[in-house]
Design an enzyme around this catalytic site. Structure first.
Site, PDB file in Angstrom:
ATOM      1  N   LYS A   1     -33.879  15.853 -22.032  1.00  0.00           N
ATOM      2  CA  LYS A   1     -33.135  16.887 -21.608  1.00  0.00           C
ATOM      3  C   LYS A   1     -34.080  17.196 -20.637  1.00  0.00           C
ATOM      4  O   LYS A   1     -34.969  17.852 -20.444  1.00  0.00           O
ATOM      5  CB  LYS A   1     -32.906  17.731 -22.788  1.00  0.00           C
ATOM      6  CG  LYS A   1     -32.513  19.158 -22.031  1.00  0.00           C
ATOM      7  CD  LYS A   1     -32.211  20.280 -23.030  1.00  0.00           C
ATOM      8  CE  LYS A   1     -32.075  21.728 -22.545  1.00  0.00           C
ATOM      9  NZ  LYS A   1     -31.706  22.804 -23.414  1.00  0.00           N
TER      10      LYS A   1
ATOM     11  N   ASP B   1     -32.392  26.843 -17.081  1.00  0.00           N
ATOM     12  CA  ASP B   1     -31.186  27.290 -17.825  1.00  0.00           C
ATOM     13  C   ASP B   1     -31.103  28.880 -17.760  1.00  0.00           C
ATOM     14  O   ASP B   1     -31.810  29.539 -18.564  1.00  0.00           O
ATOM     15  CB  ASP B   1     -31.846  26.730 -19.237  1.00  0.00           C
ATOM     16  CG  ASP B   1     -30.730  27.139 -20.388  1.00  0.00           C
ATOM     17  OD1 ASP B   1     -29.442  27.491 -19.875  1.00  0.00           O
ATOM     18  OD2 ASP B   1     -30.761  27.041 -21.406  1.00  0.00           O
TER      19      ASP B   1
ATOM     20  N   LYS C   1     -27.899  34.366 -20.206  1.00  0.00           N
ATOM     21  CA  LYS C   1     -29.180  34.903 -20.955  1.00  0.00           C
ATOM     22  C   LYS C   1     -29.581  36.269 -20.634  1.00  0.00           C
ATOM     23  O   LYS C   1     -29.629  36.631 -19.269  1.00  0.00           O
ATOM     24  CB  LYS C   1     -30.415  33.888 -20.831  1.00  0.00           C
ATOM     25  CG  LYS C   1     -30.243  32.419 -21.574  1.00  0.00           C
ATOM     26  CD  LYS C   1     -31.523  31.762 -21.166  1.00  0.00           C
ATOM     27  CE  LYS C   1     -31.461  30.265 -21.801  1.00  0.00           C
ATOM     28  NZ  LYS C   1     -31.259  30.286 -23.257  1.00  0.00           N
TER      29      LYS C   1
ATOM     30  N   ASP D   1     -37.382  24.127 -19.110  1.00  0.00           N
ATOM     31  CA  ASP D   1     -36.057  23.434 -20.003  1.00  0.00           C
ATOM     32  C   ASP D   1     -35.947  22.078 -19.565  1.00  0.00           C
ATOM     33  O   ASP D   1     -35.035  21.482 -20.228  1.00  0.00           O
ATOM     34  CB  ASP D   1     -34.731  24.381 -19.816  1.00  0.00           C
ATOM     35  CG  ASP D   1     -33.923  24.242 -21.015  1.00  0.00           C
ATOM     36  OD1 ASP D   1     -34.520  23.913 -22.066  1.00  0.00           O
ATOM     37  OD2 ASP D   1     -32.681  24.759 -20.822  1.00  0.00           O
TER      38      ASP D   1
ATOM     39  N   ASP E   1     -24.527  28.428 -23.006  1.00  0.00           N
ATOM     40  CA  ASP E   1     -25.980  28.209 -22.914  1.00  0.00           C
ATOM     41  C   ASP E   1     -26.475  27.064 -24.161  1.00  0.00           C
ATOM     42  O   ASP E   1     -27.665  26.906 -24.139  1.00  0.00           O
ATOM     43  CB  ASP E   1     -26.491  29.707 -23.491  1.00  0.00           C
ATOM     44  CG  ASP E   1     -27.884  29.736 -23.398  1.00  0.00           C
ATOM     45  OD1 ASP E   1     -28.493  29.222 -22.779  1.00  0.00           O
ATOM     46  OD2 ASP E   1     -28.580  30.673 -23.916  1.00  0.00           O
TER      47      ASP E   1
ATOM     48  N   GLU F   1     -26.402  24.197 -23.596  1.00  0.00           N
ATOM     49  CA  GLU F   1     -26.032  23.111 -22.655  1.00  0.00           C
ATOM     50  C   GLU F   1     -26.679  21.777 -23.040  1.00  0.00           C
ATOM     51  O   GLU F   1     -26.275  20.626 -22.532  1.00  0.00           O
ATOM     52  CB  GLU F   1     -26.184  23.751 -21.247  1.00  0.00           C
ATOM     53  CG  GLU F   1     -27.497  23.536 -21.002  1.00  0.00           C
ATOM     54  CD  GLU F   1     -28.592  24.251 -21.564  1.00  0.00           C
ATOM     55  OE1 GLU F   1     -28.213  25.287 -22.394  1.00  0.00           O
ATOM     56  OE2 GLU F   1     -29.819  24.024 -21.342  1.00  0.00           O
TER      57      GLU F   1
ATOM     58  N   ARG G   1     -27.384  19.973 -25.526  1.00  0.00           N
ATOM     59  CA  ARG G   1     -26.629  18.860 -26.276  1.00  0.00           C
ATOM     60  C   ARG G   1     -25.477  18.249 -25.422  1.00  0.00           C
ATOM     61  O   ARG G   1     -25.232  17.159 -25.623  1.00  0.00           O
ATOM     62  CB  ARG G   1     -26.248  19.567 -27.746  1.00  0.00           C
ATOM     63  CG  ARG G   1     -25.354  20.734 -27.407  1.00  0.00           C
ATOM     64  CD  ARG G   1     -24.942  21.419 -28.684  1.00  0.00           C
ATOM     65  NE  ARG G   1     -26.267  22.454 -28.873  1.00  0.00           N
ATOM     66  CZ  ARG G   1     -26.249  23.220 -29.492  1.00  0.00           C
ATOM     67  NH1 ARG G   1     -25.259  23.497 -30.671  1.00  0.00           N
ATOM     68  NH2 ARG G   1     -27.475  24.080 -29.670  1.00  0.00           N
TER      69      ARG G   1
HETATM   70  N1  BES Z   1     -32.998  25.905 -23.436  1.00  0.00           N
HETATM   71  C1  BES Z   1     -32.579  26.642 -24.591  1.00  0.00           C
HETATM   72  C2  BES Z   1     -33.459  26.782 -25.932  1.00  0.00           C
HETATM   73  C3  BES Z   1     -34.787  27.287 -25.715  1.00  0.00           C
HETATM   74  C4  BES Z   1     -35.010  28.645 -25.975  1.00  0.00           C
HETATM   75  C5  BES Z   1     -35.782  26.569 -25.180  1.00  0.00           C
HETATM   76  C6  BES Z   1     -36.421  29.059 -26.068  1.00  0.00           C
HETATM   77  C7  BES Z   1     -37.102  26.920 -25.092  1.00  0.00           C
HETATM   78  C8  BES Z   1     -37.416  28.155 -25.270  1.00  0.00           C
HETATM   79  C9  BES Z   1     -31.163  26.376 -25.156  1.00  0.00           C
HETATM   80  O1  BES Z   1     -30.385  25.589 -24.135  1.00  0.00           O
HETATM   81  C10 BES Z   1     -30.193  27.225 -25.448  1.00  0.00           C
HETATM   82  O2  BES Z   1     -30.155  28.155 -24.776  1.00  0.00           O
HETATM   83  N2  BES Z   1     -30.100  27.359 -26.778  1.00  0.00           N
HETATM   84  C11 BES Z   1     -29.387  28.346 -27.426  1.00  0.00           C
HETATM   85  C12 BES Z   1     -28.226  27.813 -28.361  1.00  0.00           C
HETATM   86  C13 BES Z   1     -27.364  28.587 -28.914  1.00  0.00           C
HETATM   87  C14 BES Z   1     -26.520  29.321 -27.603  1.00  0.00           C
HETATM   88  C15 BES Z   1     -26.399  27.939 -29.636  1.00  0.00           C
HETATM   89  C16 BES Z   1     -30.443  29.292 -28.377  1.00  0.00           C
HETATM   90  O3  BES Z   1     -31.408  28.597 -28.842  1.00  0.00           O
HETATM   91  O4  BES Z   1     -30.314  30.574 -27.961  1.00  0.00           O
HETATM   92 ZN    ZN Z   2     -31.338  25.012 -22.526  1.00  0.00          ZN
HETATM   93 MN    MN Z   3     -29.311  27.174 -22.864  1.00  0.00          MN
END
Ligand code: BES
Ligand code: ZN
Ligand code: MN
Length: 491
Positions: free
Chosen positions: A254, A259, A266, A277, A336, A338, A340
C-alpha cells in the site's frame, strides 16, 4: 538516500589499535574470558580490561551489553568499549551489542577488534542499523566522515559474512527514508522515480501510469487517487535471481503517500503522521533493494500502488459504487478506508499476471491493529497455515514482532452491501479483521496469501532495538529471511 555508516575490514594490527584515537571495542564472555583481541588490548592497557572483568560490577553485565572504560592508559583511544557476548550468543545479542556500540560512538571513529566472522558481521549489522539518522531537511546537519574499522585475524571472512547483512541494512534505509519523507516531497511521481532508479541494481522496473491503469480496469485504485493532483501509479519491480520460469513470490504494498481520509476527512490532530501511509510500499521497495543488492537466487516481484487520498471536487464520495479490476463492485461507505481499495486491484493484477507461488501484502491498513497489538507486533492474516508459519518463523528469527489474527465467514458477512457486491468497511468491531476479509475477497483460492497490517510498527515515536524514533523499516529483515530460507535455489 541516507548512507550506511562506512565499514572497512583489516587484519589485526597492534600498533594501529594502540594509536587509534577514537574508540576501540573488544569482546569478553559473561564468564569473564577475554577474546584474543581483548587480551592484546588488555596488555596494552596494563590489565584494565581484566580488572574490569574481575570487578564486582561485571557480574551484572548481560549478553549484548557494552561497558566503556574511559581514557585507557597505554592507548590513544578515548575509550575501550568492552562488549559482553557469550560464546553461543544469539543473533539478537550480537545485534544489540552492535547497536549499543553505535550509540556510544556518537560520531567518533570506532575500531572493533574482534574475531569470528558471524558475530562480527552481526555486530556490524546492529551498529549500522541503529546508526540511521534522517537529516535531509536539517540545514545544520553534521556529516560524520568517520566510520567503523573491523580488525580481525581473518578480515576477508568477516567482510564476506557482513556483505549480505549490509545489503539488508541498505534496503532498510531505503524503506526508512521513504517512510520518513514528507508528502510534499515524496509525491507519487517522486516515489516512482526513486523506484525506477533501482534498475541500476539489476531490477526490472515498470511504471504504469493512469492510462495504463484505466485500461487494466483498476477503478478502485484510481478512485482513491482521483481527488489528488498527483497522478496514481503502479510500479512493478522484478527480481529474477532464481530459476527461469519458476513462479515468483509476489510482494504487494500500500503506497498512500498521504491519507487525509478523503471526503471522510480525518481529524486534524495527528494527521501529519499520515505521511507514513505508504509504509507497505516502502517495505516492498526496501526488500526488493536488499534482494537485488545481495543478488538473491530467487524470483520475487514487488508491486506497489501509489496514490494520494485527498478531498476535492473530483474526489470519490461516500456512497459511490466502484467496479474493481476483478469485476466485483464496492460501495464506498467511508473514503478513509482507502488502503484496501488500492490493494485489491494491485493484488488481483499480481495474481492475473504472475500466478505467484505466494503473495504477501503489506499495508498501514487500520488504526484498529494499533489498538489490538500496539507497536510491538504487526497483524498477520493468512489463508495458508504452512506459508503463514514460515513467515512467522522468519520474523521471529529476525526479532520482528508478528502476531497471527483470525479470518472467518462471520467477519466476511459484515461487508455485505445492500446495493453492491460489498461495502468497503465492516463497522468498528474487529476493524482489522474485516479489512483483511475485504482483501481476501480478491485472493484466488489457489494463491497462498499473507496480509501484514503494519500500521503499528512501520513508524514509532520512540527508538527500538535497531532503529531510532520514526520509520523502522519493519519487515525488510523478515521478508529477506523468508526468501533466504524458503525460496532461494542452492547448488
Ligand atoms: N491509513 C489508515 C490507517 C492508519 C491509522 C495507519 C493510524 C497508521 C496509523 C487507514 O487508511 C484508515 O484510515 N483506516 C481507517 C479505517 C476505517 C475508516 C474503517 C481507520 O483505521 O480508522
Ligand atoms: Zn490509509
Ligand atoms: Mn485512511
Amino acid at each position: 538516500m541516507t548512507d550506511l555508516t562506512p565499514v572497512s575490514f583489516a587484519a589485526t594490527d597492534l600498533d594501529a589499535i594502540a594509536g587509534h584515537e577514537g574508540r576501540v571495542a573488544v569482546v569478553v564472555t559473561p564468564e569473564g574470558k577475554l577474546e584474543q583481541s581483548a587480551r592484546r588490548v588488555n596488555r596494552l592497557t596494563k590489565g584494565a580490561v581484566q580488572r574490569f572483568v574481575d570487578s564486582e560490577g561485571f557480574a551484572k553485565v548481560k549478553a549484548g551489553h557494552v561497558t566503556s572504560l574511559a581514557w585507557p592508559a597505554g592507548m590513544a583511544a578515548k575509550a575501550v568499549d568492552v562488549i559482553c557476548l557469550p560464546r553461543n550468543h544469539s543473533v539478537e545479542d550480537a545485534r544489540t551489542a552492535g547497536a549499543a556500540l553505535g550509540k556510544l560512538r556518537g560520531g567518533a571513529a570506532l575500531l572493533l577488534a574482534a574475531d569470528g566472522a558471524r558475530r562480527v558481521a552481526e555486530m556490524v549489522f546492529g551498529l549500522v542499523m541503529r546508526d540511521y539518522d534522517f537529516t535531509p531537511h536539517k540545514t545544520d546537519a553534521e556529516v560524520s566522515e568517520t566510520g567503523v574499522t573491523v580488525m580481525a585475524s581473518k578480515p576477508d571472512e568477516a567482510e564476506a559474512a557482513a556483505a549480505p547483512l549490509l545489503a539488508i541494512a541498505d534496503g532498510t534505509f531505503m524503506t526508512r527514508d521513504l517512510v520518513n519523507e514528507p508528502a510534499n516531497i515524496l509525491t507519487t511521481t517522486e516515489f516512482a522515480d526513486r523506484l525506477a532508479e533501482m534498475s541500476a541494481l539489476g531490477l526490472d522496473v515498470e511504471v504504469l501510469d493512469e492510462d495504463a491503469l484505466e485500461k487494466l480496469g483498476m477503478r478502485t485504485l484510481l478512485s482513491v487517487g482521483q481527488g489528488s493532483d498527483s497522478p496514481s501509479k503502479v510500479v512493478v519491480m522484478h527480481w529474477n535471481g532464481g530459476e527461469k520460469d519458476a513462479a515468483p513470490l509476489a510482494l504487494v504494498g500500500k503506497g498512500v503517500v498521504f491519507d487525509t481520509g478523503g471526503i471522510s476527512l480525518k481529524p486534524a490532530g495527528g494527521m501529519e503522521d499520515m505521511t507514513m501511509d505508504m509504509g507497505g510500499a516502502g517495505v516492498v521497495a526496501g526488500t526488493m533493494r536488499a534482494l537485488a543488492k545481495r543478488k538473491a537466487r530467487a524470483n520475487v516481484v514487488g508491486l506497489v500502488g501509489l496514490v494520494e487520498n485527498m478531498p476535492s471536487g473530483n474526489a470519490t464520495r461516500p456512497g459511490d459504487v466502484i467496479t474493481s479490476m476483478k469485476g466485483d463492485t464496492v460501495e464506498v461507505i467511508n473514503t478513509d478506508a482507502e488502503g484496501r481499495l488500492v490493494l485489491c486491484d494491485v493484488m488481483w493484477y499480481a495474481q492475473e499476471r504472475f500466478a505467484p507461488a505466494g503473495m504477501i501484502d503489506l499495508a498501514t491498513l487500520t488504526g484498529a491493529i494499533i489498538i489490538g497489538l500496539g507497536h510491538e507486533n504487526a497483524g498477520v492474516f493468512s489463508n495458508d497455515d504452512g506459508f503463514c508459519n514460515a513467515f512467522l518463523k522468519a520474523a521471529a528469527k529476525e526479532n520482528e514482532g508478528a502476531w497471527r489474527m483470525p479470518l472467518g465467514q462471520a467477519y466476511d458477512d459484515l461487508l455485505k452491501s445492500r446495493i453492491a457486491d460489498m461495502k468497503n468497511i465492516g463497522g468498528r468491531p474487529a476493524g482489522s479483521v474485516t479489512a483483511a476479509q475485504f482483501l481476501q475477497r480478491f485472493v484466488k483460492p489457489e494463491t497462498p496469501w499473507i496480509h501484514l497490517d503494519i500500521a503499528g510498527v512501520a513508524s514509532v515515536k520512540s527508538a527500538t532495538a535497531l532503529a531510532p524514533a520514526g520509520a523502522t523499516g519493519w519487515g525488510v529483515m523478515a521478508l529477506n529471511r523468508l526468501v533466504a530460507d524458503g525460496y532461494e535455489t542452492t547448488d
